[in-house]
Design an enzyme around this catalytic site. Structure first.
Site, PDB file in Angstrom:
ATOM      1  N   ASP A  88       0.872  -1.179   0.000  1.00 25.48           N
ATOM      2  CA  ASP A  88       0.000   0.000   0.000  1.00 25.48           C
ATOM      3  C   ASP A  88       0.911   1.232   0.000  1.00 25.48           C
ATOM      4  OD1 ASP A  88      -2.154   1.804   0.416  1.00 25.48           O
ATOM      5  OD2 ASP A  88      -3.208   0.319   1.638  1.00 25.48           O
ATOM      6  N   ASP A 148      -2.648   4.854  -2.705  1.00 29.56           N
ATOM      7  CA  ASP A 148      -3.667   5.530  -1.905  1.00 29.56           C
ATOM      8  C   ASP A 148      -4.004   6.932  -2.427  1.00 29.56           C
ATOM      9  OD1 ASP A 148      -5.038   5.442   0.858  1.00 29.56           O
ATOM     10  OD2 ASP A 148      -3.942   7.334   0.974  1.00 29.56           O
ATOM     11  N   GLU A 178      -6.261   3.965  -5.959  1.00 31.99           N
ATOM     12  CA  GLU A 178      -7.507   4.324  -5.265  1.00 31.99           C
ATOM     13  C   GLU A 178      -7.866   5.740  -5.682  1.00 31.99           C
ATOM     14  OE1 GLU A 178      -9.239   4.942  -0.786  1.00 31.99           O
ATOM     15  OE2 GLU A 178      -7.481   5.977  -1.537  1.00 31.99           O
ATOM     16  N   HIS A 236     -11.276  -1.466   4.456  1.00 31.92           N
ATOM     17  CA  HIS A 236     -11.071  -0.899   5.798  1.00 31.92           C
ATOM     18  C   HIS A 236     -11.697   0.486   5.944  1.00 31.92           C
ATOM     19  CE1 HIS A 236      -8.185   0.866   3.186  1.00 31.92           C
ATOM     20  NE2 HIS A 236      -7.883   1.778   4.093  1.00 31.92           N
ATOM     21  N   ASP A 237     -12.302   1.007   4.891  1.00 32.65           N
ATOM     22  CA  ASP A 237     -12.919   2.338   4.948  1.00 32.65           C
ATOM     23  C   ASP A 237     -14.439   2.266   4.963  1.00 32.65           C
ATOM     24  OD1 ASP A 237     -10.493   3.703   4.873  1.00 32.65           O
ATOM     25  OD2 ASP A 237     -10.454   3.777   2.678  1.00 32.65           O
TER      26      ASP A 237
HETATM   27  C1  NOJ Z   1      -7.670   6.188   1.748  1.00 29.12           C
HETATM   28  C2  NOJ Z   1      -7.408   5.123   2.746  1.00 29.12           C
HETATM   29  O1  NOJ Z   1      -7.995   3.922   2.309  1.00 29.12           O
HETATM   30  C3  NOJ Z   1      -7.955   5.629   4.055  1.00 29.12           C
HETATM   31  O2  NOJ Z   1      -7.973   4.629   5.040  1.00 29.12           O
HETATM   32  C4  NOJ Z   1      -7.147   6.818   4.474  1.00 29.12           C
HETATM   33  O3  NOJ Z   1      -7.729   7.395   5.619  1.00 29.12           O
HETATM   34  C5  NOJ Z   1      -7.063   7.884   3.383  1.00 29.12           C
HETATM   35  N1  NOJ Z   1      -6.894   7.346   2.065  1.00 29.12           N
HETATM   36  C6  NOJ Z   1      -5.919   8.806   3.642  1.00 29.12           C
HETATM   37  O4  NOJ Z   1      -4.700   8.128   3.444  1.00 29.12           O
END
Ligand code: NOJ
Ligand code: CA
Length: 545
Positions: A100, A200, A257, A321-322
């Site tokens: 990641d 990310d 992402e 995880h979000d």
């Molecule tokens: C996306 C990540 O998946 C998330 O967990 C994070 O808080 C934000 N980007 C900032 O890095």
């Protein structure tokens, strides 16, 4: 279209949130030796790639998405030797290892930031520094975790930009030395054996030089999200350069992402002509999905994305995880939990692209119900709660909103067995274990052939046997009811058809379903009767010719 790296299209990617996966030493925090200890479990499931959320040195303001040293392992998670061993052991099992990479921002505790504060060369412009305007922040931008996206630094006498928390200052990609550091970092990790990168928050790299005020509705605290920050041409230029210089020559699989203003923007990151990423994870804050009619949302999304992305390939996921757990957020985590988990799995794995499985999803793990805001760890949950209070909600309503959407729902420890703390740790877990671990756990499910685990195992195994899952065209079908999603995939003389009732009510089955049944969600009861789809009944057919 000719895929850049065809091996990428054979992956089924399992996402590990290391803090919550398995604790090998009893300190309550999952770690890299804990991942190594569970590799055989993952082999049994059949996934062939692991993506680990960040395990680098970090003060953990955003649980590792705030990195203070990209070449060091967070001591709680283990050592570089553990990481090397994990990569080696993945490869020994035929699994790819995906890192990641968080390079839109670093931690404010990174040495680059400390030196940038002191204007030390070459770090002076590694971040976005601006003078105050009339004694205030340079513009009205909101940070994703609340408040202004600018923070004043006394020592340097300037504001710095942080689109995420104030401990996550944005890196300035227009600074050549910074960009070169990141390129070098990617080479360094490739040399350690990583096969791919999940990158990310990558749609925000380039910033407008004049930092104009954002337009649109303000958040309850008065700041405005800068939608103008997403997908700027400068960002695409950085990504194309990364692909040309690194991703393609180093044979790295990449999944970006990305935040999108509309689905059409997905193509900008993944179409062959752009040569940026192999695939993308379209990021949507859970609020965007909250309260939606799920089958309609999933159907529309599938259709639109397939129409706009040439070749129709993107990251297929329902959990990470979000987000809250998929059975709780999109389905039924009570009476129909098991069949719901299986039905959603079928929809996800039958969709065109690369399937992702988030740890515990293969057990049908559910969101957790905690009783007060202090029990939540997630920085985003605390911000949601604050914003709702500012908007005038009662504390009860604000709490319900924040808890329903909390990222901690997905971050509770993995449920390994029915012993104390779900077998995750012999110590005190860093985040509460979901009390339903007594019934929902890996040990019980690996020994039950009709469990969600074994359903996922069979579903993943189908990928190798049916080319339509990898290469098939997508054809949306009329499910006959808004709650029913139906589509087919065709390749190599075979058509796979899925009909799935994503609701708690029975519905008439769509007409014309034919072929051999490969999988069905209702495995413990009698099979599909050809007439009615029971609540959360999903059936997968294969027909030749
Ligand atoms: C996306 C990540 O998946 C998330 O967990 C994070 O808080 C934000 N980007 C900032 O890095
Ligand atoms: Ca540990």
């Amino acid at each position: 279209m000719i895929p850049q790296k065809d091996w990428v299209r054979d992956l089924v990617i399992y996402q590990i949130y290391p803090r919550s996966f398995f604790d090998s030493n009893g300190d309550g925090v999952g770690d890299l030796p804990g991942v190594i200890a569970k590799l055989d479990y993952l082999s049994q499931l059949g996934v062939n790639a692991l993506w680990l959320s960040p395990f680098f040195a970090s003060p953990n303001d955003d649980n590792g998405y705030d990195i203070s040293d990209y070449r060091a392992i967070l001591p709680e998670f283990g050592t570089m030797a553990d990481c090397d061993e994990l990569i080696r052991q993945c490869h020994a099992r035929g699994m790819k290892f995906i890192l990641d990479l968080v390079v839109n921002h670093s931690s404010d505790e990174h040495e680059w930031f400390r030196k940038s504060v002191k204007r030390e060369a070459p770090y002076t412009d590694y971040y976005y520094w601006r003078d105050p305007v009339d004694g205030h922040a340079p513009n009205n931008w909101a940070s994703c975790f609340g408040g202004s996206a600018w923070e004043f630094n006394e020592e340097r006498g300037q504001y710095y930009l942080h689109y995420f928390s104030k401990k996550q200052p944005d890196l300035n990609w227009s600074c050549p030395a910074l960009k070169a550091e990141i390129h070098e970092l990617i080479r360094w990790w490739k040399a350690r054996g990583v096969d791919g990168l999940r990158i990310d928050a990558i749609s925000y790299l380039d910033k407008p030089a004049d930092f104009p005020d954002a337009e649109g509705a303000p958040m309850p605290d008065g700041y405005v999200f800068p939608s103008l920050l997403t997908g700027r041409p400068g960002t695409h230029a950085y990504l194309h350069e990364l692909n040309e210089k690194l991703f393609t020559p180093l044979n790295l699989m990449t999944v970006g992402e990305v935040s999108l203003r509309c689905d059409a923007e997905l193509a900008d990151y993944v179409s062959d002509e752009r040569a940026e990423f192999d695939m993308a994870i379209p990021f949507l804050p859970p609020i965007a999905e909250y309260g939606q009619h799920v089958p309609t949302m999933l159907r529309d999304r599938l259709k639109t994305r397939y129409d706009v992305v040439p070749g129709g390939w993107w990251a297929q996921f329902m959990s990470n995880h979000d987000k809250p757990r998929q059975v709780s957020f999109f389905g039924n985590d009570g009476e129909f939990r098991e069949v719901c988990a299986k039905a959603l799995a079928l929809v996800n794995h039958l969709s065109p692209g690369t399937p992702f499985v988030y740890q515990g999803e293969e057990l049908g793990m559910t969101s957790i119900h905690l009783s007060s805001i202090d029990q939540y760890d997630d920085i985003g949950t605390h911000n949601d709660y604050r914003q709702r209070l500012l908007a005038g909600d009662s504390p009860e309503a604000a709490f319900k909103f924040a808890a329903d959407l909390s990222r901690d729902n997905a971050r509770t420890p993995m449920q390994w067995n029915a012993s104390a703390n779900a077998g995750f740790t012999t110590g005190t877990p860093w985040l509460k274990v979901n009390p339903n671990y007594v019934d929902i756990n890996a040990e019980a499910q690996t020994s039950d052939p009709l469990s969600v685990f074994h359903f996922y195992r069979r579903l993943i195994a189908l990928r190798g046997a049916h080319p339509a899952l990898k290469n098939g065209d997508l054809q949306m079908l009329d499910g006959g009811n808004a709650d029913v999603i139906a589509f087919s995939r065709t390749a190599g003389g075979e058509t796979l058809t899925l009909a799935a009732n994503l609701s708690d009510a029975p519905h008439a089955a769509p007409q014309g379903l034919t072929g051999e049944i490969l999988l069905q969600s209702h495995e413990r009861e009698s099979g599909f009767d050809g007439v009615t789809l029971r609540p959360w009944e999903a059936v997968l057919f294969a027909a030749k010719g």
